[in-house]
Each structure stands twice: as C-alpha cells, then as structure tokens.
Motif scaffolding. Sequence first.
Motif, mmCIF file in Angstrom:
data_model
loop_
_atom_site.group_PDB
_atom_site.id
_atom_site.type_symbol
_atom_site.label_atom_id
_atom_site.label_comp_id
_atom_site.label_asym_id
_atom_site.label_seq_id
_atom_site.Cartn_x
_atom_site.Cartn_y
_atom_site.Cartn_z
ATOM 1 N N ASN A 1 41.776 27.452 39.746
ATOM 2 C CA ASN A 1 41.014 28.672 39.482
ATOM 3 C C ASN A 1 40.054 28.490 38.313
ATOM 4 O O ASN A 1 38.941 29.011 38.324
ATOM 5 N N ALA A 2 40.484 27.760 37.292
ATOM 6 C CA ALA A 2 39.591 27.496 36.167
ATOM 7 C C ALA A 2 38.384 26.680 36.632
ATOM 8 O O ALA A 2 37.242 26.938 36.219
ATOM 9 N N ALA A 3 38.631 25.701 37.508
ATOM 10 C CA ALA A 3 37.523 24.902 38.033
ATOM 11 C C ALA A 3 36.605 25.741 38.913
ATOM 12 O O ALA A 3 35.370 25.586 38.869
ATOM 13 N N ALA A 4 37.185 26.652 39.702
ATOM 14 C CA ALA A 4 36.367 27.522 40.555
ATOM 15 C C ALA A 4 35.486 28.437 39.715
ATOM 16 O O ALA A 4 34.320 28.671 40.047
ATOM 17 N N ALA A 5 36.033 28.951 38.608
ATOM 18 C CA ALA A 5 35.243 29.815 37.732
ATOM 19 C C ALA A 5 34.106 29.025 37.084
ATOM 20 O O ALA A 5 32.973 29.520 36.966
ATOM 21 N N ALA A 6 34.395 27.787 36.660
ATOM 22 C CA ALA A 6 33.348 26.956 36.064
ATOM 23 C C ALA A 6 32.248 26.654 37.084
ATOM 24 O O ALA A 6 31.056 26.620 36.739
#
Length: 524
Positions: free
Chosen positions: A472-477
């Motif tokens: 999810n952190a990668a998707a937000a980035a």
Amino acid sequence: MDAADRATDGWEPTLAAALLGAERAPPSQPGPLSALVAESDPAGALLARLAAEGAHHLAGTGLGPEALAPAEPREAVGSECPPAAATRLYGLLTEGHGARGRVEEWFALAAASGLRPPAWLFQALMLHRDSLPATAPAVVGAELDWLARACGEAPAETREAADWTEGTVTERRAAFAAFRARDPEGARAALEPVFRKEKADIREALVHALATGLSPADEPFLEACLDDRAGGVRLAAQRLLPGLPGSRYAGRMAARARAALTIESKRRLLGGTTHTLVVTLPEEAPELARDGVEVNAWERRGGGARAGLLRAILARAPLHAFAEHPPRLWIELALRSEWADPVFHGLFSAAKRTRDPAWTKAMADITAEAYEGKVTGVRRTNEVLGMWAEALDLLPDAEWEARVGALIRARKIEVVLAVLGQGPEHFSEGFSAGLLDWLAFVTRGSDALRRDLAKPWVIARLGDRLWPSDDNAAAAAALLARLPEGEGDRLRTQLAGLTGVLDLRAAIRRDFRPETTTGGTAQG
C-alpha cells in the motif's frame, strides 16, 4: 571515605605525579582504572589518569550508607524488540507531539508481539511517561515502575491512587475517576457527604468524573445535582443523565417526546395505510430548563426557538419512547416533515448516543434512499448527503466498509468523498486496497475529477487510516509519482502527506521483523 578506601584510591598519587610533570612522574601502578587509559603519549596518559582517578575519587562523596543499598533486581518481561524498532521508538519520542499517533502504533505492535524496549530507552520513556499511550504499561510499565522506585520516585500505580481530596482541579478529577474505575459505589459514597462543601469548579469536575462507571445507582445523586447553585454542576448532570434510560430524567424526556411527535395512521379505501407525522412544538418552561433544554441566543434570534427545544428533547429522550412504530417509519416521516431538520437531527443524536443497532441501520438505509431519490417528497440535496454520511458513521466498522466499498465500486465519487471524512479510525487491508485502486482511477481521470478529489481535504488524513503494508505504501507513492505535471498544489500536497505517513507506518512494521537490523531497512 575511611582509611581502607583511601589506600585503594589512586587520586592522591596521580595528583602528585601531575604536579611533578610527565617527565618526572613515576610510572602508573596497575589498578581498576588503568585499562581506561589508552593514550600512548606520556602527557596525555597522565591527564587521562588524572581525570579517571578524579571521577573515581569524587564518586559517592556526601552520600550516606543507605544510598549505596543495591536496587531490587529488575525482572524483564518478554524479549527485547529488534534494534531497528528500538531506534525508531527513540526517534518518535524525540519528535514531539506530531509523532504521538506513531508512538501509539509502535506500542500496539510491541504489545501484540510480546516485545519490549531495551534498557537504554528507559530514560527517554520516563521523560515521556505521562503522555505514553494506554498500551504502554502492558509493554514496559513494570520496568518503568522499577526504575521509578530505584530513583526514589513514585511508580505509576502509586500516582494513580493519589488522594482525590487534594491537589488541583485536574489532579482531583483524574484521581477521582481512577477511584471510580476501581470502586464505582465506594467513590460515589465517599463523594456525597463532602460534595456541598467543595467549590463550584471542583464540584463540576467531580460530577463529570462520574461518567466513569456510570450506573442507575448514581441517579439520585445526579438528580439532586440538577438543583445545584452552580450552572456547571447542573450542566454536568444534564449530560450524564440521558445515559441512564430507566431514570426519572429519561421518563420526563420520553413523555415530552411523545407529546411532541405522534404518527397518525389511516387506512386507504383501496388498501394499505398512510402515515402522517404530527409535530407539536414545545414551549419554554422552567421544568425544561432544569433538565437542560433551553433556547440558545442564535435560535432565539433566528426565530427557531421552539424547533430548537424539540431537537434537544428528542436528542435526550430514550429510544423506547418511539417503540410504537419501527425506526424506519419515524425516520422516513421525519425527512418528509416541514420540521425535518430538528426532528431528524434530534432522533439522530439519540441514536448516536445509544448506538441502537436497529436505529443506526434504519438511519443509514433511509438517508441513502433519500439521497438517491427513492423517498417520495424528499429532494436530493447536499444536506441529505451530509445526513447519509453521518448515519453511515454510526454503523460498525465492518458494515461501514462494506457499504462504502460498494459505493467505491460503483464509482460514486461525490458520495465517496462525502463519507470518507468520517468512518473507522483505521481501515482493513481489503478496504484499503480497494480505496487505493479508486484513488488511482480518479487521479488518472480529468482535471475536473482531480479538483473534486482535492477540494474537501479528506485525502490528507488517509495516511493515518489506510492499512500500512509495504504494498500500500508503494501504491501511494506511485499515485504521487503519476500525478500529472502542473497539477495544483492542493492535491499534490495531500498525496505527499498521505505517502509520507503511510511509508513511515509501513517502516515501523518492518522494524519489528526479525531480519530488520536498522531503522526502516530490512535485510535479506
């Protein structure tokens, strides 16, 4: 220091050697501090010896024998957290108020994992002890109590058991609330004989503290507080009594609610029944004022004084006052009424206070249908949309996510943005993934869609609520990276904040993995 101690104390010989100078000083004798001197230069070595022996000589000066008694053994509870997690916690503690939510998250993870901070963090934890989250005592409470005793301070359990009859208003309220948590009946019994002798601000604070462990046994005392000479005491009692549905106060409010709202039902010639909500606006009265139902200045100036009284009565009434008909009928008729605002919001406040499942579900169902144009006589307005969002917020977290997830899949952007401002404090993993997919869809859309997304400022808070996984952190980035160049600062600022917070929360979780060796960096 006695003669035996002086015999082993190297301070005087080292001082004499220093006065002679490095060239003429005799070589140092073997001793417990000789290993601390690593300098090869004779002058530097002599100064190092002087510093070490001086510190040793002064240590304990002026202390009595009792000060040298060994501390009780420290019994560690659980295993130490990985070094990366410890380093992370130290950084969060020193960042100030902005990191408070992350400290709470750190301790929740530590409690779930059965891990504790290492001893080198105890001093920093002691400095922030009063602001640590509720989960902290289970993780490190026993060890901080041990350290407090070793330093001559009162441990946490002693401070919590402070005398509620002494101290500042805040201290007394906190101590009395702790007393109530331990013994609700005993606390009230101790309060009653001395209550009238206290100053008004103390009386008000102690009545507010009765919210801890509130029960029907508190009703007589609170009923008496309605006649207290201090307005703050009366207000505190007026706020607590609606939480006792079987009280005399609740009975009075139920009677007033039934007098103000009735449903008239008529059978149609061709079958079926028509229902009409009959509203009788209440009049101001001293009896109403005693129970906290008064007109405020804004309502009086706006001509809505009696409508305001109606809303206040319904908000304080027990929901069994409306048991004659199902919740759905009351709510639907309220939305159709010319007095929709006071009636709906009064009933909504009562449902919010009690969290009655039947009423909260009916609120969510009817407001959704009303906004979608499925309730005859109710127009689709932003006010109805706001009611829908408020009603959804009353549902259990899983049901809220299920309903909002359906709205996300239906691409109802306006509604999703309205309801995202409320809802659970933390989203589940599945809902978070769906929400991020939806954000990707909207950010890839038109300029108008992105402006709509940025307008209500709900995106900025999502970093605290989304499931903090690495994916999810990668998707937000990726969302932030794909944002078109030249996009307004409003959306970019919110997405940047979301990404930063979510990345930090994911890193905190990585820190607790056994393979993690440095803050935020996983090895292997």
